[in-house]
Motif scaffolding. Structure first.
Motif, PDB file in Angstrom:
ATOM      1  N   GLU A 110      24.570  25.690   7.522  1.00  0.00           N
ATOM      2  CA  GLU A 110      25.882  26.173   7.730  1.00  0.00           C
ATOM      3  C   GLU A 110      25.842  27.695   7.139  1.00  0.00           C
ATOM      4  O   GLU A 110      26.566  28.545   7.520  1.00  0.00           O
ATOM      5  CB  GLU A 110      26.858  25.260   6.703  1.00  0.00           C
ATOM      6  N   ILE A 111      25.100  27.713   5.991  1.00  0.00           N
ATOM      7  CA  ILE A 111      24.947  29.274   5.396  1.00  0.00           C
ATOM      8  C   ILE A 111      24.392  30.275   6.373  1.00  0.00           C
ATOM      9  O   ILE A 111      24.958  31.348   6.583  1.00  0.00           O
ATOM     10  CB  ILE A 111      24.233  29.113   3.950  1.00  0.00           C
ATOM     11  N   GLU A 112      23.221  29.732   7.076  1.00  0.00           N
ATOM     12  CA  GLU A 112      22.672  30.681   8.040  1.00  0.00           C
ATOM     13  C   GLU A 112      23.670  30.937   9.037  1.00  0.00           C
ATOM     14  O   GLU A 112      23.715  32.078   9.644  1.00  0.00           O
ATOM     15  CB  GLU A 112      21.477  29.885   8.666  1.00  0.00           C
ATOM     16  N   LYS A 113      24.639  30.047   9.495  1.00  0.00           N
ATOM     17  CA  LYS A 113      25.362  30.014  10.595  1.00  0.00           C
ATOM     18  C   LYS A 113      26.434  31.204  10.270  1.00  0.00           C
ATOM     19  O   LYS A 113      26.715  32.208  11.054  1.00  0.00           O
ATOM     20  CB  LYS A 113      26.039  28.713  10.973  1.00  0.00           C
ATOM     21  N   TYR A 114      27.106  31.182   9.126  1.00  0.00           N
ATOM     22  CA  TYR A 114      27.962  31.957   8.638  1.00  0.00           C
ATOM     23  C   TYR A 114      27.340  33.378   8.439  1.00  0.00           C
ATOM     24  O   TYR A 114      28.159  34.398   8.711  1.00  0.00           O
ATOM     25  CB  TYR A 114      28.719  31.596   7.437  1.00  0.00           C
ATOM     26  N   GLU A 115      26.145  33.424   7.908  1.00  0.00           N
ATOM     27  CA  GLU A 115      25.460  34.640   7.567  1.00  0.00           C
ATOM     28  C   GLU A 115      25.302  35.296   9.034  1.00  0.00           C
ATOM     29  O   GLU A 115      25.504  36.726   9.151  1.00  0.00           O
ATOM     30  CB  GLU A 115      24.036  34.442   7.057  1.00  0.00           C
ATOM     31  N   THR A 116      24.993  34.473  10.112  1.00  0.00           N
ATOM     32  CA  THR A 116      24.685  35.374  11.314  1.00  0.00           C
ATOM     33  C   THR A 116      26.111  35.665  11.776  1.00  0.00           C
ATOM     34  O   THR A 116      26.202  36.996  12.699  1.00  0.00           O
ATOM     35  CB  THR A 116      24.174  34.137  12.291  1.00  0.00           C
ATOM     36  N   MET A 117      27.055  34.818  11.672  1.00  0.00           N
ATOM     37  CA  MET A 117      28.379  35.194  12.384  1.00  0.00           C
ATOM     38  C   MET A 117      28.799  36.578  11.412  1.00  0.00           C
ATOM     39  O   MET A 117      29.509  37.424  12.240  1.00  0.00           O
ATOM     40  CB  MET A 117      29.190  34.199  11.786  1.00  0.00           C
ATOM     41  N   GLU A 118      28.762  36.655  10.111  1.00  0.00           N
ATOM     42  CA  GLU A 118      29.054  37.777   9.623  1.00  0.00           C
ATOM     43  C   GLU A 118      28.399  38.989  10.118  1.00  0.00           C
ATOM     44  O   GLU A 118      28.819  40.178  10.378  1.00  0.00           O
ATOM     45  CB  GLU A 118      28.729  37.719   8.015  1.00  0.00           C
ATOM     46  N   LEU A 130      28.072  24.299   0.972  1.00  0.00           N
ATOM     47  CA  LEU A 130      27.619  24.592   2.310  1.00  0.00           C
ATOM     48  C   LEU A 130      26.098  24.345   2.346  1.00  0.00           C
ATOM     49  O   LEU A 130      25.306  24.526   1.264  1.00  0.00           O
ATOM     50  CB  LEU A 130      27.963  25.936   2.735  1.00  0.00           C
ATOM     51  N   SER A 131      25.723  23.466   3.553  1.00  0.00           N
ATOM     52  CA  SER A 131      24.560  23.204   3.736  1.00  0.00           C
ATOM     53  C   SER A 131      23.737  24.588   3.890  1.00  0.00           C
ATOM     54  O   SER A 131      24.354  25.429   4.212  1.00  0.00           O
ATOM     55  CB  SER A 131      24.072  22.284   4.889  1.00  0.00           C
ATOM     56  N   ASP A 132      22.346  24.457   4.174  1.00  0.00           N
ATOM     57  CA  ASP A 132      21.427  25.664   4.418  1.00  0.00           C
ATOM     58  C   ASP A 132      21.728  26.126   5.796  1.00  0.00           C
ATOM     59  O   ASP A 132      21.890  27.230   6.072  1.00  0.00           O
ATOM     60  CB  ASP A 132      20.113  25.428   4.124  1.00  0.00           C
TER      61      ASP A 132
END
Lengths: 527, 345
Positions: A515-523, A511-513
């Motif tokens: 994408e990681i940020e996006k999924y962390e926010t989503m979580e 995952l790109s940075d």
């Protein structure tokens, strides 16, 4: 002294026994080693076996190697395919290992934990495969293989087997299109007109209602629908062309608002008495006079949401032709909007995926075998030859054509012509036409969530199934819409968590940075 | 020549003395003993200690079973808290297990005792009946038992289990009523579990001295009195043995839903569950089983009987008397000596 010797012998034999039973070590080493090619060159040479011309890849190793194929597919078919593959590539020995689907994951986990990982595996639970790095990234092979461009469009467009990443980890092995079966004889008896081939969801619901007759002239009630798969699963995909998975999954987020409409509608049909009784229920006993009976035998059900294989396994067998007055024809799963229904559209399908394990030493060769067993044209030529030969039978003596036969997932016309000819053997022109039309419209499959969406199975296991939402809505104790918001939040949470776990820094690390940020926010937002 | 011979004889004698040294003999015996138990030690280390340590290590980790090896991520006691706090199923099933075990263990043991006493009588076809009661142990195990239960063979058809269940649920809270009801629903299965216990009781009954019963009968003791005063006290250690065996059997049985839950979690293969989570479950479950075993052990541990206690007390008093007597003897001897010396002076 004799005692001492006896004791020593006992101790030694035990130690030797233990060592012998112990870990044999990972024979596959670090994986991806050897002199296996890094991509598919596309160069082939023709090789003819049994009248079939095969395109033998020339970029495979010359070494004598062995590949283990671990599967829950139809065993005799896989063994036949494995033998043919060995004939095409005499230096490669294929070791097919069959495991019953019920104990499949347990056995595979045990094998892998013992360091006896197979080279290729089938799987139907994506979370188990991804969370444990069972499957390797095969993008280099898949992307360079010309045959993959000819697959059913959704495989590449919706990234099925990529799990919302830019990498490919799996390919479809077995494809069973979603289908609506209609018994034309029931429609005739009830004087109901057969629906249009481009029918919509609303047309289907209307048909179900029109064909439900409780006080029929023959004294046995007619039902509009006999279900195996739930209608809400079908509706969730049929609702919009942007949907790429169950529960309104669009590739990143879930929206169970869509599902809730289908769920409520199905519950309404159940409560309204439009759905035929299931086997082993009091309702079935009262209706057909036998607790064990199946509504597919009744001749009193208009539409079935049965699995694709039910036709060949059951309705197309001589026993059924002789015993029951049925005229079953396939209809494509209808789309909700008229615009979508008028053209080919996404429909739910049962697809089992497979991949190459991270321990495989010869990934190029394993890819060729995986392709042969799944979507590859050469493999399908062999399958059609096998299915045409009705002397080839399974352990129960049934011809392989009638034993959970899948459909090709390639769009290659030669394969499809051969398949339809084999599939429709013995049918009249009208019925061949029905099937040909159906097969032409079924090639935009969307698989069930547990094989295609990261975190889906965890979500069902930990939340959805635990609450028993289906039962609550079906029994009228709850409204689907009341669960939609919370269920969406939970689904997004489990998906985001899985994406980070499987593909983030501690997972495959793809995952790109952003994408990681996006999924962390989503979580965080949905926890 | 004779001198030479005597030297050799001396040598031999020294050798023999060496061989016969008590310390060496004991040492050799110890080594032989050690060698004899070596297979057991190796077995215990490999199959008991190693799995125990490994499973505890697993319980403290989040584990991924990858084709390239197992990946461990230390999570401390997170798996234990997860099991207790986030998964309601385990604590609920654990509570059901405790209640049903506490109820079903006495049922099995009492049933086994009754059957053993009956089989110990002089009846025709004794061997055949023994075979019938032991047969389930051989035949009805594992998957077969599961299949029989699925077909409804686990309950006694003559008993209206539904009525019993309804009435129990009317009186007790569901947390207690459910496990009790399940005992009635699976009565046949429970009774099938008693084959080994019957055998243990039977062997203990057969070892009993018949003269005790004859003496009791001569003194006018009834069968009932003989059972309570002779049979039961004699087989009391076997009751504890059977209780422990039954608890362990029930706890490890494939039909036990907790075992199934642990197995499912073990092979769930997801980040949330897997080997670590399942190991934490297994450890917590083991602790509960041990507590139940201790509870029954405390209740049924053989206590020394009154007669033995009195004999011991009397022996102690006798020893004390002897010591005092010796003391008196010594004192009187001393006094006599003193008096003798004083007389000379």
């Amino acid at each position: 002294m004799r005692k001492k010797l006896l004791v020593l012998t006992l101790a030694m034999s035990m130690v030797v026994g233990l060592v012998g039973c112990g870990n044999k070590g990972n024979g596959n080493g670090g994986g991806g080693g050897g002199d296996s090619a890094a991509a598919v060159s596309g160069e082939t040479e023709a090789k003819e076996i049994n009248g079939i011309t095969y395109n033998r890849a020339t970029d495979l190793t010359d070494k004598n190697i062995e590949l283990t194929y671990f599967h829950f597919d139809q065993n005799e078919t896989v063994e036949y395919l494995a033998d043919r593959f060995e004939e095409i590539y005499p230096n490669i020995t294929v070791n097919p290992v069959y495991e019953n689907v019920g104990t499949y994951n347990d056995t595979l986990t045990t094998l892998i934990s013992n360091g006896e990982s197979p080279d290729i595996i089938m799987f139907s639970d994506a979370d188990a495969a991804l969370s444990n790095f069972w499957v390797a990234d095969i993008s280099a092979y898949y992307d360079s293989d010309p045959e993959t461009k000819e697959l059913a469009s959704t495989i590449n467009e919706c990234g099925l087997g990529c799990y919302s990443t830019s990498k490919r980890y799996a390919v479809p092995i077995k494809f069973f299109p979603g289908v609506m079966y209609i018994d034309l004889n029931v429609l005739k008896k009830l004087n109901v007109e057969a629906p249009s081939r481009n029918w919509t969801w609303a047309d289907m619901i209307q048909l179900i209602k029109d064909c439900t007759v409780k006080d029929s002239s023959d004294g046995m009630p007619y039902y509009g629908c006999g279900f195996y798969n739930r209608l809400d699963s079908y509706y969730g995909i049929a609702a919009a062309q942007t949907i790429q998975g169950e529960f309104g999954f669009d590739g990143t987020d879930f929206d169970l608002g869509v599902w809730a409409v289908g769920e409520q509608e199905f519950a309404g049909l159940k409560q309204g008495g439009y759905i035929a009784p299931s086997s082993q229920t009091v309702e079935m006993e009262n209706w057909m006079g036998d607790w064990e009976q199946w509504c597919g035998n009744s001749g009193h059900v208009a539409l079935f949401t049965e699995a694709f294989w039910t036709f060949q396994n059951t309705w197309n067998t001589p026993t059924y032709h002789e015993q029951y007055d049925l005229d079953i024809v396939p209809y494509v799963v209808p789309a909700v909007s008229e615009e979508d229904a008028a053209k080919d559209h996404h429909t739910i399908a049962t697809i089992d995926f497979g991949g190459i394990t991270t321990a495989c030493q010869y990934p190029r060769e394993a890819y060729e075998l995986l392709k042969f067993m799944s979507f590859g044209k050469d493999g399908w030529k062999t399958r059609i030859e096998l299915y045409n030969d009705e002397t080839q039978v399974n352990a129960s003596g049934i011809a392989l054509k009638y034993d959970v036969m899948p459909a090709p997932i390639t769009t290659d016309s030669e394969i499809w012509d051969g398949y339809i000819e084999m599939y429709c053997k013995g049918m009249d022109e009208t019925h061949v036409g029905y099937w040909r039309e159906f097969f032409e419209s079924c090639l935009q499959p969307i698989p069930y969530g547990w094989v295609s969406i990261a975190g889906y199975w965890n979500y069902c296991d930990q939340y959805f199934n635990k609450l028993g939402i289906h039962d609550l809505v079906d029994s009228g104790k709850g409204k689907a819409a009341d669960y939609a918001d919370e269920a969406t939040e939970k689904a997004n949470y489990y998906h985001a968590k899985a994406m980070l776990d499987y593909f983030g820094k501690s997972g495959y690390d793809v995952l790109s940075d952003e994408e990681i940020e996006k999924y962390e926010t989503m979580e965080k937002e949905n926890s | 020549m004779s001198e030479k011979m005597s030297k050799e004889e001396k040598k031999q004698a020294r050798k023999n003395r060496k061989k016969m040294k008590a310390g060496r003999l004991a040492k050799r015996e110890a080594i032989t003993g050690l060698l004899f138990i070596t297979p057991w030690i190796i077995g215990a280390l490999m199959f008991l200690a190693y799995p125990l340590i490994t499973s505890f290590r697993y319980a403290l980790n989040n584990i991924r079973i990858t084709p390239l090896g197992m990946n461990f991520e230390y999570v401390g006691y997170e798996n234990f808290t997860q099991v207790l706090l986030s998964d309601a199923e385990f604590p609920m099933q654990l509570a059901d297990y405790v209640v049903s075990t506490i109820i079903s263990v006495p049922i099995i043991v009492v049933f086994a005792l009754i059957i053993a006493i009956m089989l110990n009588q002089n009846i025709k076809g004794k061997g055949f009946f023994r075979l019938i009661f032991f047969l389930p142990v051989i035949i009805v195990s594992g998957p077969i038992l599961g299949m029989l239960n699925e077909e409804g063979a686990g309950s006694i058809t003559a008993i209206d289990t539904q009525a019993i269940t309804t009435s129990i649920q009317g009186v007790l809270p569901s947390s207690l009523a459910d496990p009790i009801s399940s005992i009635f629903e699976n009565m046949v299965t429970i009774l099938w579990y008693s084959g080994v216990q019957i055998l243990i009781f039977l062997s203990s009954l057969q070892k009993m001295d018949r003269s005790m019963f004859e003496a009791a009968k001569i003194d006018g003791g009834s069968g009932w009195e003989c059972f309570w005063k002779i049979t039961l006290p004699n087989i009391k250690p076997m009751i504890l043995l059977n209780i422990v065996y039954t608890i362990v059997f029930i706890s490890n049985n494939e039909q036990n839903t907790i075992i199934e839950l642990i197995k499912t979690s073990m092979f769930a293969g997801t980040q949330e569950k897997g080997y670590g989570y399942a190991s934490a479950m297994a450890w917590m479950y083991s602790l509960i089983v041990v507590v139940i075993v201790i509870l029954f052990a405390v209740l049924f541990m053989a206590k020394k009987d009154v007669y033995e206690k009195q004999v011991k007390k009397a022996k102690k008093a006798h020893k004390k008397e002897l010591r005092q007597l010796k003391k008196i003897e010594r004192r009187s001897a001393r006094n006599a000596k003193k008096n003798a010396r004083a007389g000379r002076v």
